[in-house]
Design a protein around this motif. Sequence first.
Motif, PDB file in Angstrom:
ATOM      1  N   ASP A 191       0.829  -1.218   0.000  1.00  0.00           N
ATOM      2  CA  ASP A 191       0.000   0.000   0.000  1.00  0.00           C
ATOM      3  C   ASP A 191       0.857   1.259   0.000  1.00  0.00           C
ATOM      4  O   ASP A 191       0.636   2.183  -0.773  1.00  0.00           O
ATOM      5  CB  ASP A 191      -0.889   0.049   1.259  1.00  0.00           C
ATOM      6  CG  ASP A 191      -2.093  -0.833   1.117  1.00  0.00           C
ATOM      7  OD1 ASP A 191      -2.319  -1.354   0.008  1.00  0.00           O
ATOM      8  OD2 ASP A 191      -2.812  -1.019   2.118  1.00  0.00           O
ATOM      9  N   LEU A 192       1.837   1.288   0.908  1.00  0.00           N
ATOM     10  CA  LEU A 192       2.665   2.487   1.037  1.00  0.00           C
ATOM     11  C   LEU A 192       3.488   2.714  -0.214  1.00  0.00           C
ATOM     12  O   LEU A 192       3.668   3.847  -0.661  1.00  0.00           O
ATOM     13  CB  LEU A 192       3.583   2.386   2.260  1.00  0.00           C
ATOM     14  CG  LEU A 192       2.879   2.443   3.613  1.00  0.00           C
ATOM     15  CD1 LEU A 192       3.893   2.310   4.732  1.00  0.00           C
ATOM     16  CD2 LEU A 192       2.107   3.744   3.786  1.00  0.00           C
ATOM     17  N   SER A 193       3.962   1.628  -0.784  1.00  0.00           N
ATOM     18  CA  SER A 193       4.752   1.738  -1.995  1.00  0.00           C
ATOM     19  C   SER A 193       3.913   2.345  -3.117  1.00  0.00           C
ATOM     20  O   SER A 193       4.353   3.236  -3.834  1.00  0.00           O
ATOM     21  CB  SER A 193       5.273   0.356  -2.377  1.00  0.00           C
ATOM     22  OG  SER A 193       5.813   0.385  -3.658  1.00  0.00           O
ATOM     23  N   GLN A 194       2.671   1.848  -3.246  1.00  0.00           N
ATOM     24  CA  GLN A 194       1.805   2.345  -4.317  1.00  0.00           C
ATOM     25  C   GLN A 194       1.323   3.765  -4.049  1.00  0.00           C
ATOM     26  O   GLN A 194       1.363   4.628  -4.924  1.00  0.00           O
ATOM     27  CB  GLN A 194       0.596   1.412  -4.488  1.00  0.00           C
ATOM     28  CG  GLN A 194       0.947   0.176  -5.292  1.00  0.00           C
ATOM     29  CD  GLN A 194       0.012  -0.988  -5.033  1.00  0.00           C
ATOM     30  OE1 GLN A 194      -1.022  -0.842  -4.373  1.00  0.00           O
ATOM     31  NE2 GLN A 194       0.362  -2.161  -5.514  1.00  0.00           N
ATOM     32  N   LYS A 195       0.887   4.014  -2.816  1.00  0.00           N
ATOM     33  CA  LYS A 195       0.304   5.325  -2.499  1.00  0.00           C
ATOM     34  C   LYS A 195       1.362   6.420  -2.482  1.00  0.00           C
ATOM     35  O   LYS A 195       1.187   7.478  -3.052  1.00  0.00           O
ATOM     36  CB  LYS A 195      -0.334   5.279  -1.104  1.00  0.00           C
ATOM     37  CG  LYS A 195      -1.710   4.677  -1.046  1.00  0.00           C
ATOM     38  CD  LYS A 195      -2.218   4.827   0.382  1.00  0.00           C
ATOM     39  CE  LYS A 195      -3.455   4.050   0.652  1.00  0.00           C
ATOM     40  NZ  LYS A 195      -3.750   3.993   2.091  1.00  0.00           N
ATOM     41  N   LEU A 196       2.450   6.158  -1.762  1.00  0.00           N
ATOM     42  CA  LEU A 196       3.432   7.221  -1.548  1.00  0.00           C
ATOM     43  C   LEU A 196       4.554   7.194  -2.582  1.00  0.00           C
ATOM     44  O   LEU A 196       5.451   8.025  -2.539  1.00  0.00           O
ATOM     45  CB  LEU A 196       4.034   7.110  -0.139  1.00  0.00           C
ATOM     46  CG  LEU A 196       3.050   7.048   1.037  1.00  0.00           C
ATOM     47  CD1 LEU A 196       3.796   6.900   2.348  1.00  0.00           C
ATOM     48  CD2 LEU A 196       2.188   8.303   1.092  1.00  0.00           C
ATOM     49  N   LYS A 197       4.494   6.227  -3.497  1.00  0.00           N
ATOM     50  CA  LYS A 197       5.537   6.070  -4.533  1.00  0.00           C
ATOM     51  C   LYS A 197       6.925   5.931  -3.896  1.00  0.00           C
ATOM     52  O   LYS A 197       7.916   6.489  -4.375  1.00  0.00           O
ATOM     53  CB  LYS A 197       5.559   7.256  -5.510  1.00  0.00           C
ATOM     54  CG  LYS A 197       4.201   7.709  -5.984  1.00  0.00           C
ATOM     55  CD  LYS A 197       3.684   6.871  -7.127  1.00  0.00           C
ATOM     56  CE  LYS A 197       2.346   7.364  -7.631  1.00  0.00           C
ATOM     57  NZ  LYS A 197       1.308   6.364  -7.676  1.00  0.00           N
ATOM     58  N   ILE A 198       6.944   5.228  -2.777  1.00  0.00           N
ATOM     59  CA  ILE A 198       8.215   5.025  -2.069  1.00  0.00           C
ATOM     60  C   ILE A 198       8.952   3.842  -2.700  1.00  0.00           C
ATOM     61  O   ILE A 198       8.339   2.854  -3.098  1.00  0.00           O
ATOM     62  CB  ILE A 198       7.935   4.713  -0.571  1.00  0.00           C
ATOM     63  CG1 ILE A 198       7.488   5.980   0.165  1.00  0.00           C
ATOM     64  CG2 ILE A 198       9.141   4.106   0.115  1.00  0.00           C
ATOM     65  CD1 ILE A 198       7.151   5.749   1.615  1.00  0.00           C
ATOM     66  N   THR A 199      10.263   3.947  -2.783  1.00  0.00           N
ATOM     67  CA  THR A 199      11.076   2.802  -3.191  1.00  0.00           C
ATOM     68  C   THR A 199      11.271   1.933  -1.955  1.00  0.00           C
ATOM     69  O   THR A 199      11.659   2.430  -0.896  1.00  0.00           O
ATOM     70  CB  THR A 199      12.456   3.280  -3.695  1.00  0.00           C
ATOM     71  OG1 THR A 199      12.266   4.175  -4.783  1.00  0.00           O
ATOM     72  CG2 THR A 199      13.322   2.106  -4.119  1.00  0.00           C
TER      73      THR A 199
END
Lengths: 270, 112
Positions: A191-199
């Motif tokens: 979720d965080l990767s997709q939402k926040l565009k975090i690597t």
Amino acid sequence: MSAQNTPGNIIDVTDLVKRFGDRTVLDGMTLGIETGKITVVMGGSGGGKSTLLRNLIGLLTPTSGDIVMDGVSLVGADEAKMNQIRRKFGMLFQGSALFNSMSVGDNVALPLREHTDLSDQIIKIIVKVKLELVGLTGFEDFMPYEISGGMKKRVALARAIALDPKIVFYDEPGAGLDPITASMIDQLILDLSQKLKITSVVVTHEMKSAFHIADKIIVLHKGKVIQTGTSEEIQNSKNPYVKQFISGEPDGAIPLKQTSEEYLKGLLET
Amino acid sequence: MKIHQREKNGVNLLEVDGEIDFHSSPQLREQLHQLIDKEGCKLIINLKKVSYIDSSGLATFVEALQRVNRNQGSLIISDLTTPVRSVFEIAKLETIFTLLGSEDEALGVLTK
């Protein structure tokens, strides 16, 4: 210390060697971490996963080779430069590493108080937003000993993303958690990767988790990268080491124990 | 980050230009406080020229809204770029703010 990343990559590791005395743990490791993707670093104990991670976050200094993170080389960086680099990433430690004497809210607020001049009012609002992102709205005043292991992980994750990092490193995120809680943490990483565009860079040996969350898997063995690929490619690998690792066979290409010759040689060397 | 301030029909208009991050948000906060700590204040924040906002920027707007509400004032944020709007949405804040497409639309609401 300005350096260039390969286009599309946020981290480039080149010919990384790390020795402890005579023991070589990272033996010329080269790999790339793609921007905005989830990369899982997998491998058995002693394969070099933790040492790689410690080199990436600046806790260890490479013996040789280079690490370029978001356009900055970590090798030879002074303390001021390292502080600047540290702002680029968050870290989820294996044991959550919360301060037991501080409330959940204060744990999440810690990096904001340490690294910014923001007012307490603003920090309180940021803490509420971060706790909502990890599904813990309203838990600010709880103490770490009052919440479960899975919740502690989520608090640690809220703290890891407090400074809006570009990269989050996860060290064995499912370790010590029951399978359901571990899956929830996996879902949160997705979720965080997709939402926040975090690597996301996830170090784990939990196969199920790795195949579920990874955009790319890097398999390490004896301090080298032995295969890189998607979950499907790794699952269908022909590499005997990778195959043995995935199937969990006790013996195979990765020997269960040293040969008699190695044992005798070792005895004579001591 | 630069902030341009003007007034139209009794409404304060604040146009922010640049990135709102940990470094710049305290400056924005200070300027906002000067405008919103008045009874019945009316404020439009135009984010047309803001390409990036971080958590501190978001928190600065939340605090501003708290103060505006306390002073029975009105706050509208207009012209959000797609990346900025998505930050509001990720934090589930798009419903507590009045977010409008243009400054004129916001002026229309506040000068009715």
